[in-house]
Structure formats: C-alpha cells, structure tokens
Design a protein around this motif. Structure first.
Motif, PDB file in Angstrom:
ATOM      1  N   ARG A  48       9.441 -16.169 -22.000  1.00  0.00           N
ATOM      2  CA  ARG A  48       9.567 -16.146 -20.540  1.00  0.00           C
ATOM      3  C   ARG A  48       8.194 -16.179 -19.872  1.00  0.00           C
ATOM      4  NH1 ARG A  48      14.562 -14.657 -18.378  1.00  0.00           N
ATOM      5  NH2 ARG A  48      16.013 -13.791 -19.878  1.00  0.00           N
ATOM      6  N   THR A  49       8.208 -16.578 -18.618  1.00  0.00           N
ATOM      7  CA  THR A  49       7.003 -16.530 -17.790  1.00  0.00           C
ATOM      8  C   THR A  49       6.595 -15.082 -17.585  1.00  0.00           C
ATOM      9  OG1 THR A  49       7.629 -18.560 -16.648  1.00  0.00           O
ATOM     10  CG2 THR A  49       6.132 -17.084 -15.481  1.00  0.00           C
ATOM     11  N   ASP A  50       5.302 -14.851 -17.533  1.00  0.00           N
ATOM     12  CA  ASP A  50       4.758 -13.509 -17.298  1.00  0.00           C
ATOM     13  C   ASP A  50       5.269 -12.993 -15.956  1.00  0.00           C
ATOM     14  OD1 ASP A  50       3.235 -11.263 -16.790  1.00  0.00           O
ATOM     15  OD2 ASP A  50       1.320 -12.220 -17.289  1.00  0.00           O
ATOM     16  N   PRO A  51       6.028 -11.903 -15.948  1.00  0.00           N
ATOM     17  CA  PRO A  51       6.594 -11.397 -14.690  1.00  0.00           C
ATOM     18  C   PRO A  51       5.551 -10.764 -13.768  1.00  0.00           C
ATOM     19  CG  PRO A  51       7.114  -9.907 -16.490  1.00  0.00           C
ATOM     20  CD  PRO A  51       6.440 -11.105 -17.102  1.00  0.00           C
ATOM     21  N   ALA A  52       4.354 -10.502 -14.271  1.00  0.00           N
ATOM     22  CA  ALA A  52       3.323  -9.864 -13.445  1.00  0.00           C
ATOM     23  C   ALA A  52       2.575 -10.866 -12.573  1.00  0.00           C
ATOM     24  CB  ALA A  52       2.330  -9.127 -14.343  1.00  0.00           C
ATOM     25  N   LEU A  53       2.771 -12.160 -12.799  1.00  0.00           N
ATOM     26  CA  LEU A  53       2.052 -13.154 -12.000  1.00  0.00           C
ATOM     27  C   LEU A  53       2.543 -13.135 -10.564  1.00  0.00           C
ATOM     28  CD1 LEU A  53       1.985 -16.254 -14.390  1.00  0.00           C
ATOM     29  CD2 LEU A  53       0.201 -14.540 -14.026  1.00  0.00           C
ATOM     30  N   PRO A  54       1.622 -13.172  -9.605  1.00  0.00           N
ATOM     31  CA  PRO A  54       2.049 -13.274  -8.205  1.00  0.00           C
ATOM     32  C   PRO A  54       2.846 -14.576  -8.005  1.00  0.00           C
ATOM     33  CG  PRO A  54      -0.296 -12.775  -8.357  1.00  0.00           C
ATOM     34  CD  PRO A  54       0.172 -13.096  -9.746  1.00  0.00           C
ATOM     35  N   GLU A  55       3.801 -14.532  -7.117  1.00  0.00           N
ATOM     36  CA  GLU A  55       4.688 -15.684  -6.932  1.00  0.00           C
ATOM     37  C   GLU A  55       3.928 -16.953  -6.561  1.00  0.00           C
ATOM     38  OE1 GLU A  55       7.630 -18.276  -7.080  1.00  0.00           O
ATOM     39  OE2 GLU A  55       7.651 -16.267  -7.922  1.00  0.00           O
ATOM     40  N   ASP A  56       2.884 -16.863  -5.747  1.00  0.00           N
ATOM     41  CA  ASP A  56       2.152 -18.072  -5.367  1.00  0.00           C
ATOM     42  C   ASP A  56       1.451 -18.696  -6.571  1.00  0.00           C
ATOM     43  OD1 ASP A  56       0.363 -15.823  -5.355  1.00  0.00           O
ATOM     44  OD2 ASP A  56      -1.079 -16.969  -4.178  1.00  0.00           O
ATOM     45  N   VAL A  57       0.929 -17.889  -7.461  1.00  0.00           N
ATOM     46  CA  VAL A  57       0.263 -18.390  -8.672  1.00  0.00           C
ATOM     47  C   VAL A  57       1.298 -19.023  -9.599  1.00  0.00           C
ATOM     48  CG1 VAL A  57      -1.020 -17.709 -10.748  1.00  0.00           C
ATOM     49  CG2 VAL A  57      -1.644 -16.747  -8.512  1.00  0.00           C
ATOM     50  N   ALA A  58       2.405 -18.328  -9.824  1.00  0.00           N
ATOM     51  CA  ALA A  58       3.454 -18.852 -10.694  1.00  0.00           C
ATOM     52  C   ALA A  58       4.031 -20.150 -10.128  1.00  0.00           C
ATOM     53  CB  ALA A  58       4.559 -17.817 -10.882  1.00  0.00           C
ATOM     54  N   ALA A  59       4.227 -20.209  -8.817  1.00  0.00           N
ATOM     55  CA  ALA A  59       4.774 -21.425  -8.196  1.00  0.00           C
ATOM     56  C   ALA A  59       3.810 -22.600  -8.360  1.00  0.00           C
ATOM     57  CB  ALA A  59       5.061 -21.180  -6.726  1.00  0.00           C
ATOM     58  N   ALA A  60       2.526 -22.362  -8.191  1.00  0.00           N
ATOM     59  CA  ALA A  60       1.540 -23.437  -8.357  1.00  0.00           C
ATOM     60  C   ALA A  60       1.518 -23.926  -9.802  1.00  0.00           C
ATOM     61  CB  ALA A  60       0.157 -22.957  -7.936  1.00  0.00           C
ATOM     62  N   LEU A  61       1.609 -22.996 -10.745  1.00  0.00           N
ATOM     63  CA  LEU A  61       1.627 -23.388 -12.158  1.00  0.00           C
ATOM     64  C   LEU A  61       2.906 -24.147 -12.497  1.00  0.00           C
ATOM     65  CD1 LEU A  61       0.125 -20.130 -13.670  1.00  0.00           C
ATOM     66  CD2 LEU A  61      -0.891 -22.423 -13.826  1.00  0.00           C
ATOM     67  N   ARG A  62       4.039 -23.722 -11.939  1.00  0.00           N
ATOM     68  CA  ARG A  62       5.296 -24.455 -12.171  1.00  0.00           C
ATOM     69  C   ARG A  62       5.232 -25.855 -11.582  1.00  0.00           C
ATOM     70  NH1 ARG A  62       7.623 -19.319 -11.060  1.00  0.00           N
ATOM     71  NH2 ARG A  62       7.965 -19.957  -8.907  1.00  0.00           N
ATOM     72  N   SER A  63       4.559 -26.012 -10.451  1.00  0.00           N
ATOM     73  CA  SER A  63       4.399 -27.334  -9.854  1.00  0.00           C
ATOM     74  C   SER A  63       3.607 -28.249 -10.787  1.00  0.00           C
ATOM     75  CB  SER A  63       3.692 -27.212  -8.502  1.00  0.00           C
ATOM     76  OG  SER A  63       3.431 -28.488  -7.965  1.00  0.00           O
ATOM     77  N   HIS A  64       2.512 -27.729 -11.332  1.00  0.00           N
ATOM     78  CA  HIS A  64       1.729 -28.513 -12.287  1.00  0.00           C
ATOM     79  C   HIS A  64       2.551 -28.824 -13.540  1.00  0.00           C
ATOM     80  CE1 HIS A  64      -2.277 -28.789 -10.537  1.00  0.00           C
ATOM     81  NE2 HIS A  64      -2.113 -27.560 -10.074  1.00  0.00           N
ATOM     82  N   LEU A  65       3.355 -27.861 -13.971  1.00  0.00           N
ATOM     83  CA  LEU A  65       4.204 -28.074 -15.143  1.00  0.00           C
ATOM     84  C   LEU A  65       5.189 -29.213 -14.895  1.00  0.00           C
ATOM     85  CD1 LEU A  65       5.214 -27.203 -17.948  1.00  0.00           C
ATOM     86  CD2 LEU A  65       6.613 -25.461 -16.806  1.00  0.00           C
ATOM     87  N   GLY A  66       5.818 -29.201 -13.743  1.00  0.00           N
ATOM     88  CA  GLY A  66       6.765 -30.264 -13.405  1.00  0.00           C
ATOM     89  C   GLY A  66       6.095 -31.626 -13.317  1.00  0.00           C
ATOM     90  N   ARG A  67       4.906 -31.666 -12.711  1.00  0.00           N
ATOM     91  CA  ARG A  67       4.179 -32.936 -12.610  1.00  0.00           C
ATOM     92  C   ARG A  67       3.758 -33.428 -13.981  1.00  0.00           C
ATOM     93  NH1 ARG A  67       0.098 -31.608  -7.860  1.00  0.00           N
ATOM     94  NH2 ARG A  67      -1.192 -31.547  -9.713  1.00  0.00           N
ATOM     95  N   GLY A  68       3.364 -32.488 -14.841  1.00  0.00           N
ATOM     96  CA  GLY A  68       2.982 -32.871 -16.195  1.00  0.00           C
ATOM     97  C   GLY A  68       4.152 -33.424 -16.977  1.00  0.00           C
ATOM     98  N   ARG A  69       5.295 -32.772 -16.885  1.00  0.00           N
ATOM     99  CA  ARG A  69       6.491 -33.245 -17.602  1.00  0.00           C
ATOM    100  C   ARG A  69       6.913 -34.617 -17.089  1.00  0.00           C
ATOM    101  NH1 ARG A  69       9.799 -27.519 -17.771  1.00  0.00           N
ATOM    102  NH2 ARG A  69       8.931 -26.801 -19.760  1.00  0.00           N
ATOM    103  N   SER A  70       6.853 -34.798 -15.789  1.00  0.00           N
ATOM    104  CA  SER A  70       7.179 -36.101 -15.207  1.00  0.00           C
ATOM    105  C   SER A  70       6.193 -37.153 -15.696  1.00  0.00           C
ATOM    106  CB  SER A  70       7.144 -36.003 -13.683  1.00  0.00           C
ATOM    107  OG  SER A  70       7.364 -37.258 -13.105  1.00  0.00           O
ATOM    108  N   GLY A  71       4.920 -36.782 -15.762  1.00  0.00           N
ATOM    109  CA  GLY A  71       3.896 -37.699 -16.246  1.00  0.00           C
ATOM    110  C   GLY A  71       4.113 -38.107 -17.694  1.00  0.00           C
ATOM    111  N   VAL A  72       4.570 -37.158 -18.515  1.00  0.00           N
ATOM    112  CA  VAL A  72       4.867 -37.481 -19.918  1.00  0.00           C
ATOM    113  C   VAL A  72       5.974 -38.533 -19.981  1.00  0.00           C
ATOM    114  CG1 VAL A  72       5.836 -36.584 -22.086  1.00  0.00           C
ATOM    115  CG2 VAL A  72       4.075 -35.278 -20.874  1.00  0.00           C
TER     116      VAL A  72
END
Length: 99
Positions: free
Chosen positions: A18-42
């Motif tokens: 699971r994702t680290d639950p201690a991450l602030p929501e804005d940080v986690a959301a930004a990382l998820r955005s990059h994750l989605g863009r990366g998966r789409s790029g693949v």
C-alpha cells in the motif's frame, strides 16, 4: 484494521504494498499523477515500438512508486521524516523530467 491490512492490499490473491499513509495528500496526489502519466507513457511507447520511450516511462513509474512507498524500502521500517523526504525527493526528480 490489522497491521498487515495497513501495509498490504491483496487483489486476486496477489499481495501489493500500500501507499504510505503518512504522506500528505498533496504529495501523494502529485506522485499518483506522475504514476498515471508514466503508465500511460508505457502503453503509448509500447504501441509505437519505441524502446527508449518505454524505458523512460518505466523510470517515471518507478520513481513515483518509490515516492509513494510502494517500492523500495518498507515505509513502515523508517521514520516519518525519512519517508516524507524520500517522497519529496522523488517529486523533485519527477519534476526535473518534465523540464
């Protein structure tokens, strides 16, 4: 929720960290955005047969997953400050990819 439930997600019998639950929501959301863009790029790069673009997109996915705590050291073994520093470092590196 048990400790294991907080750390792992089971889908179709496969265990995912699971994702680290201690991450602030804005940080986690930004990382998820990059994750989605990366998966789409693949997907896009695979369809185009562009091995270099696939590698670059997978690198983005890996950075995002490390930042989220889903790869790399187990987030529950480190102090919150270290985990947040790792997430912010991943965001910085991901931002540099966009520059």
């Amino acid at each position: 929720m048990t400790e294991d439930d907080e750390r792992w997600l089971v889908i179709n019998g496969r265990r995912w960290r699971r994702t680290d639950p201690a991450l602030p929501e804005d940080v986690a959301a930004a990382l998820r955005s990059h994750l989605g863009r990366g998966r789409s790029g693949v997907r896009t790069a695979k369809r185009a047969g562009d091995d270099e673009a696939v590698a670059a997109a997978r690198h983005r996915v890996g950075l995002a997953k490390h930042g989220l705590g889903e790869r790399g050291p187990y987030w529950w073994d480190d102090a919150e400050t270290e985990r947040l520093a790792r997430a912010r470092a991943a965001l910085d590196e991901l931002g540099a990819l966009d520059d």
